[in-house]
Design a protein around this motif. Sequence first.
Motif, PDB file in Angstrom:
ATOM      1  N   CYS A   4       0.839  -1.197   0.000  1.00  0.00           N
ATOM      2  CA  CYS A   4       0.000   0.000   0.000  1.00  0.00           C
ATOM      3  C   CYS A   4       0.876   1.251   0.000  1.00  0.00           C
ATOM      4  O   CYS A   4       1.803   1.379   0.806  1.00  0.00           O
ATOM      5  CB  CYS A   4      -0.901  -0.012   1.231  1.00  0.00           C
ATOM      6  SG  CYS A   4      -1.993   1.438   1.355  1.00  0.00           S
ATOM      7  N   ASP A   5       0.556   2.191  -0.905  1.00  0.00           N
ATOM      8  CA  ASP A   5       1.297   3.449  -0.995  1.00  0.00           C
ATOM      9  C   ASP A   5       1.018   4.391   0.167  1.00  0.00           C
ATOM     10  O   ASP A   5       1.741   5.367   0.349  1.00  0.00           O
ATOM     11  CB  ASP A   5       0.964   4.171  -2.308  1.00  0.00           C
ATOM     12  CG  ASP A   5       1.556   3.479  -3.514  1.00  0.00           C
ATOM     13  OD1 ASP A   5       2.616   2.835  -3.383  1.00  0.00           O
ATOM     14  OD2 ASP A   5       0.956   3.581  -4.601  1.00  0.00           O
ATOM     15  N   CYS A   6       0.001   4.111   0.952  1.00  0.00           N
ATOM     16  CA  CYS A   6      -0.341   4.974   2.079  1.00  0.00           C
ATOM     17  C   CYS A   6       0.247   4.453   3.392  1.00  0.00           C
ATOM     18  O   CYS A   6       0.965   5.167   4.064  1.00  0.00           O
ATOM     19  CB  CYS A   6      -1.860   5.101   2.195  1.00  0.00           C
ATOM     20  SG  CYS A   6      -2.400   6.230   3.482  1.00  0.00           S
ATOM     21  N   CYS A   7      -0.046   3.200   3.718  1.00  0.00           N
ATOM     22  CA  CYS A   7       0.351   2.683   5.038  1.00  0.00           C
ATOM     23  C   CYS A   7       1.517   1.700   5.001  1.00  0.00           C
ATOM     24  O   CYS A   7       2.065   1.350   6.034  1.00  0.00           O
ATOM     25  CB  CYS A   7      -0.846   2.035   5.728  1.00  0.00           C
ATOM     26  SG  CYS A   7      -1.376   0.464   4.986  1.00  0.00           S
ATOM     27  N   GLY A   8       1.875   1.221   3.797  1.00  0.00           N
ATOM     28  CA  GLY A   8       2.993   0.307   3.676  1.00  0.00           C
ATOM     29  C   GLY A   8       2.658  -1.156   3.908  1.00  0.00           C
ATOM     30  O   GLY A   8       3.541  -2.011   3.859  1.00  0.00           O
ATOM     31  N   ASN A   9       1.380  -1.463   4.146  1.00  0.00           N
ATOM     32  CA  ASN A   9       0.959  -2.839   4.378  1.00  0.00           C
ATOM     33  C   ASN A   9       1.078  -3.660   3.091  1.00  0.00           C
ATOM     34  O   ASN A   9       0.691  -3.216   2.018  1.00  0.00           O
ATOM     35  CB  ASN A   9      -0.496  -2.857   4.865  1.00  0.00           C
ATOM     36  CG  ASN A   9      -0.990  -4.238   5.214  1.00  0.00           C
ATOM     37  OD1 ASN A   9      -0.241  -5.066   5.713  1.00  0.00           O
ATOM     38  ND2 ASN A   9      -2.262  -4.490   4.966  1.00  0.00           N
ATOM     39  N   SER A  10       1.622  -4.857   3.202  1.00  0.00           N
ATOM     40  CA  SER A  10       1.647  -5.794   2.082  1.00  0.00           C
ATOM     41  C   SER A  10       0.394  -6.645   2.158  1.00  0.00           C
ATOM     42  O   SER A  10       0.106  -7.235   3.204  1.00  0.00           O
ATOM     43  CB  SER A  10       2.882  -6.690   2.151  1.00  0.00           C
ATOM     44  OG  SER A  10       4.037  -5.926   1.939  1.00  0.00           O
ATOM     45  N   TYR A  11      -0.356  -6.702   1.038  1.00  0.00           N
ATOM     46  CA  TYR A  11      -1.668  -7.347   1.074  1.00  0.00           C
ATOM     47  C   TYR A  11      -1.938  -8.001  -0.265  1.00  0.00           C
ATOM     48  O   TYR A  11      -1.735  -7.393  -1.314  1.00  0.00           O
ATOM     49  CB  TYR A  11      -2.731  -6.287   1.389  1.00  0.00           C
ATOM     50  CG  TYR A  11      -4.128  -6.791   1.619  1.00  0.00           C
ATOM     51  CD1 TYR A  11      -4.394  -7.817   2.509  1.00  0.00           C
ATOM     52  CD2 TYR A  11      -5.203  -6.209   0.960  1.00  0.00           C
ATOM     53  CE1 TYR A  11      -5.688  -8.259   2.733  1.00  0.00           C
ATOM     54  CE2 TYR A  11      -6.495  -6.644   1.175  1.00  0.00           C
ATOM     55  CZ  TYR A  11      -6.735  -7.672   2.071  1.00  0.00           C
ATOM     56  OH  TYR A  11      -8.018  -8.100   2.291  1.00  0.00           O
ATOM     57  N   ASP A  12      -2.412  -9.248  -0.233  1.00  0.00           N
ATOM     58  CA  ASP A  12      -2.649  -9.982  -1.477  1.00  0.00           C
ATOM     59  C   ASP A  12      -3.880  -9.493  -2.246  1.00  0.00           C
ATOM     60  O   ASP A  12      -4.051  -9.802  -3.412  1.00  0.00           O
ATOM     61  CB  ASP A  12      -2.756 -11.487  -1.206  1.00  0.00           C
ATOM     62  CG  ASP A  12      -3.969 -11.871  -0.377  1.00  0.00           C
ATOM     63  OD1 ASP A  12      -4.437 -11.038   0.419  1.00  0.00           O
ATOM     64  OD2 ASP A  12      -4.447 -13.006  -0.521  1.00  0.00           O
ATOM     65  N   LYS A  13      -4.734  -8.707  -1.614  1.00  0.00           N
ATOM     66  CA  LYS A  13      -5.929  -8.186  -2.286  1.00  0.00           C
ATOM     67  C   LYS A  13      -5.837  -6.682  -2.537  1.00  0.00           C
ATOM     68  O   LYS A  13      -6.843  -6.004  -2.702  1.00  0.00           O
ATOM     69  CB  LYS A  13      -7.173  -8.517  -1.473  1.00  0.00           C
ATOM     70  CG  LYS A  13      -7.458 -10.018  -1.423  1.00  0.00           C
ATOM     71  CD  LYS A  13      -8.617 -10.319  -0.506  1.00  0.00           C
ATOM     72  CE  LYS A  13      -8.892 -11.797  -0.432  1.00  0.00           C
ATOM     73  NZ  LYS A  13      -7.811 -12.598   0.122  1.00  0.00           N
ATOM     74  N   TYR A  24      -1.411   4.289  -8.226  1.00  0.00           N
ATOM     75  CA  TYR A  24      -1.255   4.116  -6.785  1.00  0.00           C
ATOM     76  C   TYR A  24      -1.790   2.745  -6.397  1.00  0.00           C
ATOM     77  O   TYR A  24      -2.754   2.270  -6.976  1.00  0.00           O
ATOM     78  CB  TYR A  24      -2.053   5.182  -6.023  1.00  0.00           C
ATOM     79  CG  TYR A  24      -1.606   6.592  -6.296  1.00  0.00           C
ATOM     80  CD1 TYR A  24      -0.618   7.196  -5.531  1.00  0.00           C
ATOM     81  CD2 TYR A  24      -2.188   7.332  -7.319  1.00  0.00           C
ATOM     82  CE1 TYR A  24      -0.216   8.492  -5.772  1.00  0.00           C
ATOM     83  CE2 TYR A  24      -1.791   8.632  -7.567  1.00  0.00           C
ATOM     84  CZ  TYR A  24      -0.800   9.213  -6.799  1.00  0.00           C
ATOM     85  OH  TYR A  24      -0.410  10.495  -7.038  1.00  0.00           O
ATOM     86  N   THR A  25      -1.184   2.142  -5.395  1.00  0.00           N
ATOM     87  CA  THR A  25      -1.619   0.850  -4.879  1.00  0.00           C
ATOM     88  C   THR A  25      -2.103   1.038  -3.444  1.00  0.00           C
ATOM     89  O   THR A  25      -1.425   1.687  -2.637  1.00  0.00           O
ATOM     90  CB  THR A  25      -0.462  -0.174  -4.911  1.00  0.00           C
ATOM     91  OG1 THR A  25      -0.017  -0.315  -6.260  1.00  0.00           O
ATOM     92  CG2 THR A  25      -0.913  -1.525  -4.368  1.00  0.00           C
ATOM     93  N   PHE A  26      -3.274   0.460  -3.140  1.00  0.00           N
ATOM     94  CA  PHE A  26      -3.847   0.578  -1.800  1.00  0.00           C
ATOM     95  C   PHE A  26      -4.351  -0.768  -1.315  1.00  0.00           C
ATOM     96  O   PHE A  26      -4.770  -1.601  -2.107  1.00  0.00           O
ATOM     97  CB  PHE A  26      -5.013   1.573  -1.799  1.00  0.00           C
ATOM     98  CG  PHE A  26      -4.607   2.957  -2.227  1.00  0.00           C
ATOM     99  CD1 PHE A  26      -3.861   3.764  -1.389  1.00  0.00           C
ATOM    100  CD2 PHE A  26      -4.962   3.440  -3.472  1.00  0.00           C
ATOM    101  CE1 PHE A  26      -3.473   5.039  -1.781  1.00  0.00           C
ATOM    102  CE2 PHE A  26      -4.589   4.710  -3.876  1.00  0.00           C
ATOM    103  CZ  PHE A  26      -3.839   5.511  -3.029  1.00  0.00           C
ATOM    104  N   ASP A  27      -4.340  -0.933   0.012  1.00  0.00           N
ATOM    105  CA  ASP A  27      -4.861  -2.173   0.590  1.00  0.00           C
ATOM    106  C   ASP A  27      -6.313  -2.024   1.032  1.00  0.00           C
ATOM    107  O   ASP A  27      -6.970  -3.001   1.343  1.00  0.00           O
ATOM    108  CB  ASP A  27      -3.985  -2.640   1.757  1.00  0.00           C
ATOM    109  CG  ASP A  27      -3.998  -1.713   2.959  1.00  0.00           C
ATOM    110  OD1 ASP A  27      -4.405  -0.533   2.804  1.00  0.00           O
ATOM    111  OD2 ASP A  27      -3.589  -2.151   4.042  1.00  0.00           O
ATOM    112  N   CYS A  28      -6.832  -0.779   1.055  1.00  0.00           N
ATOM    113  CA  CYS A  28      -8.227  -0.537   1.441  1.00  0.00           C
ATOM    114  C   CYS A  28      -8.671   0.832   0.942  1.00  0.00           C
ATOM    115  O   CYS A  28      -7.842   1.683   0.596  1.00  0.00           O
ATOM    116  CB  CYS A  28      -8.396  -0.624   2.955  1.00  0.00           C
ATOM    117  SG  CYS A  28      -7.516   0.672   3.857  1.00  0.00           S
TER     118      CYS A  28
END
Length: 78
Positions: A4-13, A24-28
């Motif tokens: 995620c470009d905001c929080c840095g979380n790595s997430y498969d979805k 941009y890539t986001f986890d939510c």
Amino acid sequence: MNTCDCCGNSYDKAFQIMVGGTSYTFDCFECAIHKLAPVCAHCACRIVGHGIEAGGAFYCCAHCSKQEGVEGAIDRVA
């Protein structure tokens, strides 16, 4: 996994949003809003809905735009 470009979380979805040629890539959606939504020029809240644009500034509502001197803005028609 995407990060995620905001929080840095790595997430498969994670998902991507393209804005003005930049991806941009986001986890939510919360992170997407935090990173991309405009900020009200009066109260500084994130504008998630339509908001009001006047004089090159964005406002979350008619009240905030009026506080900054914008005339004629209304939230609803009576």
